[in-house]
Design an enzyme around this catalytic site. Structure first.
Site, mmCIF file in Angstrom:
data_model
loop_
_atom_site.group_PDB
_atom_site.id
_atom_site.type_symbol
_atom_site.label_atom_id
_atom_site.label_comp_id
_atom_site.label_asym_id
_atom_site.label_seq_id
_atom_site.Cartn_x
_atom_site.Cartn_y
_atom_site.Cartn_z
ATOM 1 C CG ASP A 58 -12.775 -46.794 -46.867
ATOM 2 O OD1 ASP A 58 -12.452 -47.895 -47.328
ATOM 3 O OD2 ASP A 58 -12.424 -45.716 -47.360
ATOM 4 C CG HIS A 114 -17.704 -40.425 -51.554
ATOM 5 N ND1 HIS A 114 -17.715 -39.964 -52.841
ATOM 6 C CD2 HIS A 114 -16.783 -41.416 -51.505
ATOM 7 C CE1 HIS A 114 -16.855 -40.660 -53.550
ATOM 8 N NE2 HIS A 114 -16.263 -41.538 -52.766
HETATM 9 N N1 CMC Z 1 -17.184 -36.156 -40.208
HETATM 10 C C1 CMC Z 1 -17.595 -34.888 -39.855
HETATM 11 N N2 CMC Z 1 -17.784 -33.891 -40.715
HETATM 12 C C2 CMC Z 1 -17.559 -34.133 -42.010
HETATM 13 C C3 CMC Z 1 -17.145 -35.415 -42.466
HETATM 14 C C4 CMC Z 1 -16.967 -36.436 -41.512
HETATM 15 N N3 CMC Z 1 -16.580 -37.637 -41.886
HETATM 16 N N4 CMC Z 1 -16.982 -35.375 -43.814
HETATM 17 C C5 CMC Z 1 -17.284 -34.129 -44.194
HETATM 18 N N5 CMC Z 1 -17.640 -33.376 -43.111
HETATM 19 C C6 CMC Z 1 -18.086 -31.983 -43.115
HETATM 20 C C7 CMC Z 1 -16.900 -31.049 -43.290
HETATM 21 O O1 CMC Z 1 -16.373 -30.638 -42.050
HETATM 22 C C8 CMC Z 1 -17.522 -29.913 -44.066
HETATM 23 O O2 CMC Z 1 -18.222 -29.106 -43.147
HETATM 24 P P1 CMC Z 1 -18.345 -27.502 -43.401
HETATM 25 O O3 CMC Z 1 -19.121 -27.343 -44.678
HETATM 26 O O4 CMC Z 1 -19.074 -27.004 -42.183
HETATM 27 O O5 CMC Z 1 -16.943 -26.988 -43.506
HETATM 28 C C9 CMC Z 1 -18.565 -30.582 -44.960
HETATM 29 O O6 CMC Z 1 -18.896 -31.791 -44.284
HETATM 30 C C10 CMC Z 1 -18.043 -30.933 -46.347
HETATM 31 O O7 CMC Z 1 -16.821 -31.665 -46.191
HETATM 32 P P2 CMC Z 1 -15.583 -31.490 -47.134
HETATM 33 O O8 CMC Z 1 -14.352 -31.919 -46.408
HETATM 34 O O9 CMC Z 1 -15.571 -30.099 -47.717
HETATM 35 O O10 CMC Z 1 -15.964 -32.508 -48.280
HETATM 36 P P3 CMC Z 1 -14.987 -33.187 -49.302
HETATM 37 O O11 CMC Z 1 -15.805 -33.599 -50.443
HETATM 38 O O12 CMC Z 1 -13.809 -32.302 -49.568
HETATM 39 O O13 CMC Z 1 -14.410 -34.456 -48.493
HETATM 40 C C11 CMC Z 1 -14.159 -36.617 -47.610
HETATM 41 C C12 CMC Z 1 -14.849 -35.739 -48.680
HETATM 42 C C13 CMC Z 1 -14.432 -38.088 -47.957
HETATM 43 C C14 CMC Z 1 -12.645 -36.390 -47.663
HETATM 44 C C15 CMC Z 1 -14.718 -36.272 -46.231
HETATM 45 O O14 CMC Z 1 -16.112 -36.545 -46.186
HETATM 46 C C16 CMC Z 1 -14.001 -36.994 -45.101
HETATM 47 O O15 CMC Z 1 -12.968 -36.504 -44.626
HETATM 48 N N6 CMC Z 1 -14.509 -38.207 -44.664
HETATM 49 C C17 CMC Z 1 -13.822 -39.012 -43.677
HETATM 50 C C18 CMC Z 1 -12.718 -39.834 -44.343
HETATM 51 C C19 CMC Z 1 -13.257 -40.967 -45.184
HETATM 52 O O16 CMC Z 1 -14.122 -41.714 -44.756
HETATM 53 N N7 CMC Z 1 -12.712 -41.112 -46.390
HETATM 54 C C20 CMC Z 1 -13.058 -42.217 -47.285
HETATM 55 C C21 CMC Z 1 -13.711 -41.753 -48.531
HETATM 56 S S1 CMC Z 1 -14.429 -43.148 -49.451
HETATM 57 C C22 CMC Z 1 -13.088 -44.069 -49.981
HETATM 58 C C23 CMC Z 1 -12.370 -43.402 -51.085
HETATM 59 O O17 CMC Z 1 -12.926 -43.331 -52.204
HETATM 60 O O18 CMC Z 1 -11.248 -42.969 -50.870
#
Ligand code: CMC
Length: 391
Positions: free
Chosen positions: A325, A268
């Protein structure tokens, strides 16, 4: 680039001042108008929580009764709107249908009553009709007869009734499922400046009508990184089972930077600990599943995956915990909601939050049109080349 600050994804930008939702990502705290989410999930109803978010305080008994009566009165859809549904292809995604239909509502109900009004007709109409629209989209997609709402049912019970009642097999209302839906919608009702809420505010800041702003929010919610994650979690759990992948294989895939796969329902932007909504959802999941044994295997895979991820160094270092989720899809499945309707369920729940945030934006005299800047990385000045002289 002068004084422009580069903040991709706006992770460090406070885009507005708000008194609606408080989040602390380090400690896993979520409060609506100051009230902890745990207390609301335990004691409140979705309708009451919607009122709280939009108007700032819990309603007194008389106001709550009037709110419920009005939600019931507004629950029918203009009969002409049914024709819209009939012209969407059968396979159209219900999120696409919902965003189009909400935008279309503007033509049917253009008036917007005083924004300071506690029981704003437009807001109540939206909260009531979006639920009817969602159930209708499902019925029509299946070629079934549309079921009209019943005035004697609560908001949540009516949704299940409209979704699943049939002239030949009457739907047996189940109080546990109604309670689970109530909590599911309370947990989704607001989450400060997430992608879809930010979209509602950005689009609304141009002073567009509320229907268009909400339609933008619904479109933003559709993505698998946002509201589409609940659908993506179930698809992920099913494919793990179908492909016979082991839990360590899934974890390895999620960690592999050359593989686009991510563990859906994990991570998140704000929570760097367990999402407080996920804890509540997990309890609801256990309760509902004790009655729907056929979903046990998905839950087992989810629990094994959760345990493996939480004890893995990659997930620990990056503070990746289950989000709301991770378990909500299993709860929706137990209710009989089809997977492609999951994000629609999220949208119905988030509607009061979007409305509250849009209203706050409209009433804020200091709020300006949203207009971020950029860091330009393109070509410097160069001359126009006539077409015959281009390489
Ligand atoms: N599985 C594997 N690696 C992950 C995941 C995951 N679910 N989420 C983040 N990472 C890694 C990502 O690859 C990155 O690694 P690095 O620093 O080596 O590049 C690091 O963690 C930080 O991730 P980010 O994408 O820069 O973080 P963000 O804050 O931009 O993204 C997120 C947040 C929710 C989009 C992401 O965690 C994700 O894609 N999760 C899976 C989808 C999901 O469950 N979404 C629902 C969110 S809750 C409901 C809502 O409010 O919408």
């Amino acid at each position: 680039t002068g004084l422009i600050t580069f903040d991709p994804g706006f992770g460090n930008t406070g885009s507005c001042k708000s008194a609606i939702t408080f989040m602390n990502g380090e400690k896993g705290i979520l409060r609506y108008r100051g009230i902890p989410i745990e207390q609301l999930a335990e004691n409140s109803t979705f309708v009451e929580t919607a009122y709280l978010l939009i108007n700032g305080n819990l309603p007194d008994r008389k106001t709550l009764t009037r709110t419920s009566v009005m939600l019931s009165d507004f629950s029918l859809l203009h009969e002409d709107m049914k024709f819209f549904y009939q012209n969407f292809p059968r396979k159209a995604h219900p999120m696409g249908i919902l965003s189009a239909m909400v935008n279309a509502l503007r033509s049917f109900y253009p008036e917007l009553i005083d924004l300071d009004e506690d029981l704003n007709f437009t807001f109540l109409r939206l909260i009531s009709k979006v639920r009817t629209m969602a159930a209708m989209a499902y019925k029509i997609s299946r070629g079934h007869k549309v079921v009209y709402p019943r005035p004697d049912y609560s908001y949540c019970a009516n949704f299940l009734h409209m979704m699943f009642d049939s002239p030949v097999i009457p739907y047996q209302m189940d109080d546990d499922l109604v309670d689970a839906l109530n909590v599911f919608w309370i947990l989704h009702a607001d989450h400060e400046q997430n992608c879809s809420t930010a979209a509602v505010r950005v689009v609304g800041s141009g002073k567009v009508n509320i229907y268009a702003a909400l339609s933008a929010g619904i479109s933003a919610l559709w993505g698998p990184l946002h509201g589409g994650a609940n659908q993506a979690v179930i698809q992920m759990l099913e494919s793990i089972q179908q492909e016979g992948l082991s839990i360590p294989q899934v974890i390895a895939k999620a960690k592999d930077k050359n593989d686009p796969f991510r563990l859906m329902g994990f991570g998140h932007r704000v929570y760097k600990t367990y999402d407080p909504r996920a804890k509540i959802m997990k309890k609801i999941c256990d309760k509902v599943l004790s009655r729907c044994k056929h979903l046990d295997s998905l839950l087992n895979t989810a629990m094994e995956l959760e345990a493996a991820a939480l004890s893995d160094a990659y997930f620990q270092e990056k503070n990746l915990y289950p989000n709301v989720d991770f378990y909500s899809g299993i709860v929706l499945r137990a209710m009989g909601i089809p997977t492609n309707m999951f994000t629609v369920m999220f949208a119905i729940g988030r509607l009061p939050g979007w409305i509250a945030q849009w209203r706050e934006d409209m009433l804020d005299s200091n709020q300006k049109i949203s207009r971020p800047r950029q860091i330009y990385m393109g070509e410097n000045i160069r001359d126009y080349t006539p077409i015959d002289e281009r390489p």
